[in-house]
Design an enzyme around this catalytic site. Structure first.
Site, PDB file in Angstrom:
ATOM      1  N   ASP A   9       0.890  -1.174   0.000  1.00  0.00           N
ATOM      2  CA  ASP A   9       0.000   0.000   0.000  1.00  0.00           C
ATOM      3  C   ASP A   9       0.920   1.214   0.000  1.00  0.00           C
ATOM      4  O   ASP A   9       0.808   2.112   0.816  1.00  0.00           O
ATOM      5  CB  ASP A   9      -0.957  -0.004   1.195  1.00  0.00           C
ATOM      6  CG  ASP A   9      -0.254   0.010   2.550  1.00  0.00           C
ATOM      7  OD1 ASP A   9       0.940  -0.327   2.608  1.00  0.00           O
ATOM      8  OD2 ASP A   9      -0.895   0.368   3.557  1.00  0.00           O
ATOM      9  N   ASP A  14       6.894   1.081   2.810  1.00  0.00           N
ATOM     10  CA  ASP A  14       6.746   0.149   1.685  1.00  0.00           C
ATOM     11  C   ASP A  14       7.794   0.493   0.621  1.00  0.00           C
ATOM     12  O   ASP A  14       8.429  -0.396   0.038  1.00  0.00           O
ATOM     13  CB  ASP A  14       5.366   0.263   1.031  1.00  0.00           C
ATOM     14  CG  ASP A  14       4.226  -0.008   1.991  1.00  0.00           C
ATOM     15  OD1 ASP A  14       3.646  -1.080   1.934  1.00  0.00           O
ATOM     16  OD2 ASP A  14       3.917   0.881   2.813  1.00  0.00           O
TER      17      ASP A  14
END
Ligand code: BDR
Ligand code: CA
Length: 317
Positions: A9, A14
């Site tokens: 996401d 990330d």
């Protein structure tokens, strides 16, 4: 070489995790599947493309997945990651969404794993909606995975999103439940408290970002906002102990990239609370065996932090 499929996401950590994987020797990133979470799934796709662009790796396919959790509406983590998911530091050269694959994330996940049976490690650093949908469409999927690496859940009922809920699990408790109960493959969990106990010192972050490379400059831009937020009093409290940055998703990625990264783990059946006054989305660890589940996950307890810093350093080289 190790084949990885990454479900994100794409917020700041990330992005760090993806960059860690791209820099790791002997790792082949087969694709990035995107899901709602830190921001909208459209922003997540854009962000994944921006990270790939920063690493000259736009040949890696990006797939768009679920826009919402199994039940209810999506939440986001704009306050921490910036509303666009990458620190609200827009880049006019960012690739357009036309580069996103036509094939959807869940089909791509099923296809790629079936094309490489027994070889793919799936790294999930986001709400588990795509993974839950994939296993319902293809129940044989887990048996064809080499391993599943998840950043999510918690072990001491200390939440970062609700009183007891870690973001990725709290953002889609049903999906987390399905994944923890249906993926009977080697499963490794980087849970919230563990990541809090394994912070990267700010001195490391300074040296990390000071590297004279385009990747370091890109990271410094997207990272600025979460550094500021991390250093506020409220977050220091939430982050349990000590100061430093928590690159949560990078722990799951590092474990997938390097088998010797995890030094110690607990092995227990795990599940997720779906109802409760304060506990919906909280991970449940069955230390005694009440659940009568045979499948046990590896819950990371101690990792090689020296190796971690080396992998992170290499990510911006
Ligand atoms: C998780 O939530 C997200 O904000 C981060 O990217 C990480 O995956 C931490 O709880
Ligand atoms: Ca994430």
């Amino acid at each position: 070489s190790k084949k990885l499929l990454v479900d994100v996401d794409c917020g700041v950590d990330d992005a760090q995790a993806i960059m860690l994987a791209l820099a790791a020797p002997n790792v082949k990133l087969l694709g990035i599947t995107c899901v709602h979470g830190n921001t909208t799934v459209e922003n997540v796709c854009k962000n994944a493309l921006r990270v790939l662009q920063a690493c000259n790796s736009l040949e890696i396919p990006v797939f768009k997945g679920a826009a919402k959790p199994i039940l209810g509406n999506s939440i986001n983590a704009g306050e921490f990651h910036g509303h666009d998911g990458l620190g609200d530091a827009p880049d006019s050269r960012a690739p357009g969404l036309d580069l996103v694959q036509k094939e959807g994330a869940v089909s791509a996940m099923i296809r790629i794993v079936n094309e490489n049976p027994g070889e793919v490690s799936l790294v999930a650093t986001a709400p588990l909606t795509n993974l839950a949908l994939a296993v319902k469409l293809d129940p044989s999927l887990p048996s064809k995975l080499r391993g599943l690496y998840i950043m999510g859940g918690n072990t001491e009922s200390r939440g970062n999103t609700t009183v007891c809920g870690e973001f990725n699990f709290a953002a889609d408790p049903e999906a987390a439940y399905i994944v923890l109960n249906d993926y009977h493959c080697p499963t490794y969990l980087a849970c919230w408290e563990f990541t809090c106990y394994s912070k990267l010192p700010w001195e490391f972050c300074d040296a990390w970002l000071a590297q004279d490379t385009d990747k370091a400059r890109f990271m410094a831009q997207i990272f600025r906002h979460s550094i500021e937020v991390s250093q506020t009093e409220r977050y220091e409290k939430e982050f349990i102990t000590g100061s430093g940055f928590i690159s949560c998703d990078s722990y799951a990625m590092a474990a997938a990239v390097d088998d010797s990264f995890i030094l110690e783990s607990d092995r227990y059946p795990v599940s997720v609370e779906l109802t409760g006054t304060h506990t919906r989305g909280m991970m449940v660890v069955d230390t005694v065996g009440f659940m009568k589940k045979t499948h046990k996950a590896f819950i990371m307890k101690k990792v090689d932090m020296k190796k971690f810093e080396q992998m992170m350093m290499a990510a911006l080289k």
